[in-house]
Design a protein around this motif. Structure first.
Motif, short mmCIF file in Angstrom:
data_model
loop_
_atom_site.label_atom_id
_atom_site.label_comp_id
_atom_site.label_asym_id
_atom_site.label_seq_id
_atom_site.Cartn_x
_atom_site.Cartn_y
_atom_site.Cartn_z
N MET A 75 5.10 -44.59 -60.73
CA MET A 75 6.09 -45.22 -59.85
C MET A 75 5.63 -45.29 -58.40
O MET A 75 6.09 -46.16 -57.64
CB MET A 75 7.42 -44.48 -59.96
N VAL A 76 4.72 -44.40 -57.98
CA VAL A 76 4.24 -44.45 -56.60
C VAL A 76 3.53 -45.77 -56.33
O VAL A 76 3.54 -46.30 -55.21
CB VAL A 76 3.32 -43.24 -56.30
N TYR A 77 2.91 -46.33 -57.37
CA TYR A 77 2.30 -47.66 -57.29
C TYR A 77 3.35 -48.69 -56.87
O TYR A 77 3.11 -49.55 -56.03
CB TYR A 77 1.72 -47.99 -58.67
N MET A 78 4.53 -48.59 -57.49
CA MET A 78 5.61 -49.54 -57.18
C MET A 78 6.20 -49.28 -55.79
O MET A 78 6.56 -50.23 -55.07
CB MET A 78 6.71 -49.43 -58.24
N VAL A 79 6.29 -48.02 -55.42
CA VAL A 79 6.90 -47.66 -54.13
C VAL A 79 6.09 -48.23 -52.97
O VAL A 79 6.64 -48.85 -52.05
CB VAL A 79 7.03 -46.13 -53.99
N VAL A 80 4.77 -48.04 -52.98
CA VAL A 80 3.95 -48.49 -51.85
C VAL A 80 3.78 -50.01 -51.86
O VAL A 80 3.49 -50.61 -50.83
CB VAL A 80 2.58 -47.78 -51.84
N TYR A 81 3.95 -50.63 -53.03
CA TYR A 81 3.77 -52.08 -53.12
C TYR A 81 4.77 -52.81 -52.22
O TYR A 81 4.42 -53.78 -51.55
CB TYR A 81 3.95 -52.53 -54.57
N VAL A 82 6.02 -52.33 -52.21
CA VAL A 82 7.09 -53.06 -51.53
C VAL A 82 6.82 -53.23 -50.03
O VAL A 82 6.85 -54.35 -49.51
CB VAL A 82 8.45 -52.39 -51.78
N PRO A 83 6.54 -52.16 -49.27
CA PRO A 83 6.28 -52.38 -47.84
C PRO A 83 4.93 -53.05 -47.56
O PRO A 83 4.78 -53.77 -46.57
CB PRO A 83 6.31 -50.96 -47.25
N LEU A 84 3.95 -52.84 -48.45
CA LEU A 84 2.61 -53.37 -48.18
C LEU A 84 2.46 -54.84 -48.57
O LEU A 84 1.52 -55.50 -48.13
CB LEU A 84 1.56 -52.54 -48.92
N ILE A 85 3.40 -55.37 -49.37
CA ILE A 85 3.26 -56.77 -49.79
C ILE A 85 3.41 -57.72 -48.60
O ILE A 85 2.81 -58.79 -48.56
CB ILE A 85 4.29 -57.12 -50.89
N PHE A 86 4.18 -57.31 -47.58
CA PHE A 86 4.39 -58.21 -46.44
C PHE A 86 3.13 -58.36 -45.58
O PHE A 86 2.73 -59.49 -45.29
CB PHE A 86 5.59 -57.72 -45.62
N PRO A 87 2.46 -57.28 -45.17
CA PRO A 87 1.18 -57.50 -44.47
C PRO A 87 0.13 -58.14 -45.36
O PRO A 87 -0.72 -58.89 -44.87
CB PRO A 87 0.76 -56.08 -44.04
N ALA A 88 0.18 -57.89 -46.67
CA ALA A 88 -0.81 -58.48 -47.58
C ALA A 88 -0.64 -59.99 -47.65
O ALA A 88 -1.62 -60.75 -47.55
CB ALA A 88 -0.68 -57.87 -48.97
N THR A 89 0.60 -60.47 -47.82
CA THR A 89 0.82 -61.91 -47.90
C THR A 89 0.60 -62.57 -46.54
O THR A 89 0.16 -63.72 -46.47
CB THR A 89 2.23 -62.23 -48.42
N TRP A 90 0.90 -61.86 -45.46
CA TRP A 90 0.60 -62.39 -44.13
C TRP A 90 -0.90 -62.59 -43.97
O TRP A 90 -1.35 -63.61 -43.44
CB TRP A 90 1.12 -61.44 -43.05
N LEU A 91 -1.69 -61.62 -44.45
CA LEU A 91 -3.14 -61.71 -44.35
C LEU A 91 -3.67 -62.88 -45.18
O LEU A 91 -4.58 -63.60 -44.75
CB LEU A 91 -3.77 -60.39 -44.81
N ILE A 92 -3.11 -63.08 -46.38
CA ILE A 92 -3.51 -64.22 -47.20
C ILE A 92 -3.18 -65.52 -46.49
O ILE A 92 -3.98 -66.46 -46.47
CB ILE A 92 -2.80 -64.17 -48.57
N ASP A 93 -2.01 -65.57 -45.86
CA ASP A 93 -1.58 -66.78 -45.15
C ASP A 93 -2.51 -67.09 -43.98
O ASP A 93 -2.79 -68.26 -43.70
CB ASP A 93 -0.14 -66.57 -44.65
N LYS A 94 -3.01 -66.06 -43.31
CA LYS A 94 -3.85 -66.26 -42.12
C LYS A 94 -5.35 -66.35 -42.43
O LYS A 94 -6.07 -67.10 -41.77
CB LYS A 94 -3.61 -65.12 -41.11
N LYS A 95 -5.81 -65.57 -43.41
CA LYS A 95 -7.25 -65.47 -43.65
C LYS A 95 -7.71 -66.06 -44.98
O LYS A 95 -8.91 -66.16 -45.23
CB LYS A 95 -7.69 -64.00 -43.59
N GLY A 96 -6.76 -66.41 -45.85
CA GLY A 96 -7.15 -66.89 -47.17
C GLY A 96 -7.28 -65.73 -48.16
O GLY A 96 -6.91 -64.59 -47.87
N LEU A 97 -7.86 -66.00 -49.32
CA LEU A 97 -7.90 -65.02 -50.40
C LEU A 97 -9.03 -64.00 -50.28
O LEU A 97 -8.88 -62.85 -50.69
CB LEU A 97 -8.04 -65.73 -51.75
N ARG A 98 -10.16 -64.38 -49.75
CA ARG A 98 -11.35 -63.53 -49.83
C ARG A 98 -11.15 -62.17 -49.15
O ARG A 98 -11.45 -61.12 -49.75
CB ARG A 98 -12.56 -64.25 -49.24
N VAL A 99 -10.66 -62.16 -47.93
CA VAL A 99 -10.51 -60.89 -47.20
C VAL A 99 -9.54 -59.95 -47.90
O VAL A 99 -9.86 -58.77 -48.13
CB VAL A 99 -10.08 -61.16 -45.74
#
Length: 407
Positions: A75-99
């Protein structure tokens, strides 16, 4: 590679945000290599999510902790996913998939090495880590599994560095070509628009319910099976593998069906209903004492429940176009993690207080709620309309070019 479609100049629309003619588009064969790398990376990540839950009783005895404590390693996998998905999708939006992929692959590799010092995640742990009373033997088996993870994730990280591209030279479809020339949108504004989209909010909830139950079953599967079949650790792992393998087939077939028919809502509702049927079949065949029957019903459950995953992503892309798909899929997955945590804890509590039947019935009832909410989602296929509009532009451009050549 497929035929190259030349740039076109579609009729302008102020609402579309288009800044000029669409670039050409092409579907590259290399996409299969990129897809394979992403699948392997996701597999090694999911392996580490589920590896302890499927051998819960062995891990609990080795570290002298409760089953609920071992569940939290999943479940810790699920817990950390929620807050980290926002910076992760922001990074995809700004830098693309590779980074982001490089960072994620590096983190997966690092986690594997630190521990030394999904389908395979179900199958291998029970085969490697035997249910022994000798704690030293269990520790030796665990070390083999950890070293294997570290070696595989390290090799995969190196391959990703040299092979994984950020994006193809040309976009793969008219809809994606339109996004290439659209005015850039802020990440925050995109999030706000998505939460104002009533149909998308409903889909976020229904997707979270379905996938959250899948996460709950995945985490508790070892305990559920062992409650009816004591000592069947390897069978629990194989049943988990059957769920994932049949789900893979279901995902492919559902994707092909959508590609041919574009009937998003009816397909999503139907697969959701069949997920309920699969859950009920699994629930009521488990106590019969025939593990071969459980293999069959778990396969049906996996086929429809895991087969729902691509339907949710594609349906979201349709009703939210032209919002970034990384953002919509990230929100869907965040919802799945939240529901996964709640349903895993609740299901585990019901198993402790009553039995696994109570846990499974809760999951079936929750899936019924998901069916009802899915049925009231409005089918607004924005991406299909954009594709048709720009395909019409291609036809007009081709006709204009032929007329020019004749003159």
């Amino acid at each position: 590679m497929s035929e190259l479609h030349p740039p076109i100049s579609p009729p302008s629309s102020p609402a579309s945000g288009e800044a000029g003619p669409l670039p050409g588009w092409r579907v590259y064969r290399r996409r299969w290599a990129i897809l394979l790398l992403f699948c392997l990376y996701s597999m090694t990540n999911a392996f580490q999510w589920i590896q302890y839950a499927i051998i819960n009783n062995i891990v609990a005895r080795y570290w002298n902790v409760s089953a609920a404590t071992v569940d939290w390693l999943s479940m810790v996998y699920m817990v950390v996913y929620v807050p980290l998905i926002f910076p992760a999708t922001w990074l995809i939006d700004k830098k693309g998939l590779r980074v982001p992929i490089l960072l994620g692959s590096f983190g997966t590799m690092l986690a594997a090495w630190i521990k030394i010092g999904n389908a395979i995640g179900f199958l291998i742990p029970p085969a490697i880590v035997q249910d022994s009373q000798d704690l030293d033997e269990i520790g030796h088996d665990l070390s083999i599994m950890f070293y294997g993870q570290a070696a595989i994730t390290s090799a995969l990280f190196i391959i990703i560095i040299f092979v994984f591209q950020n994006e193809p030279k040309l976009p793969p479809s008219p809809g994606q070509a339109a996004l290439k020339v659209a005015e850039p949108q802020s990440y925050g504004a995109s999030i706000l628009r998505l939460f104002k989209n009533y149909s998308f909010v409903l889909l976020v909830i229904t997707y979270g319910i379905n996938v959250g139950i899948f996460y709950g079953i995945s985490t508790l599967l070892g305990q559920i099976v062992l409650a009816q079949f004591p000592g069947a650790n390897e069978d629990a792992g194989r049943i988990g593998l059957v769920i994932v393998a049949t789900g893979l087939v279901g995902s492919i077939l559902c994707g092909i069906w959508l590609d041919k028919t574009h009937r998003f809502k009816i397909t999503t509702v139907l697969v959701y209903i069949l997920s309920v049927a699969g859950m009920l079949a699994f629930t009521f065949t488990l106590p019969l004492g025939h593990i071969s029957v459980v293999y069959i019903t778990s396969g049906l459950l996996g086929f429809f429940m895991t087969g729902y995953l691509p339907l949710g992503f594609e349906f979201a892309a349709e009703i939210t176009y032209p919002e970034p798909e990384a953002t919509t899929s990230g929100l869907l997955n965040a919802s799945a993690q939240v529901f996964g945590i709640v349903l895993t804890i609740t299901g585990g509590s019901l198993m402790s207080a009553y039995d696994e039947q109570a846990c499974n019935l809760l999951y079936a009832a929750t899936l019924v709620l998901g069916v009802i909410l899915t049925a009231i989602i409005k089918e607004d296929l924005r991406r299909q309309r954009a594709h048709e509009t720009h395909s019409d532009g291609v036809k007009l451009e081709s006709t204009r070019m032929r007329e020019t050549e004749r003159n």
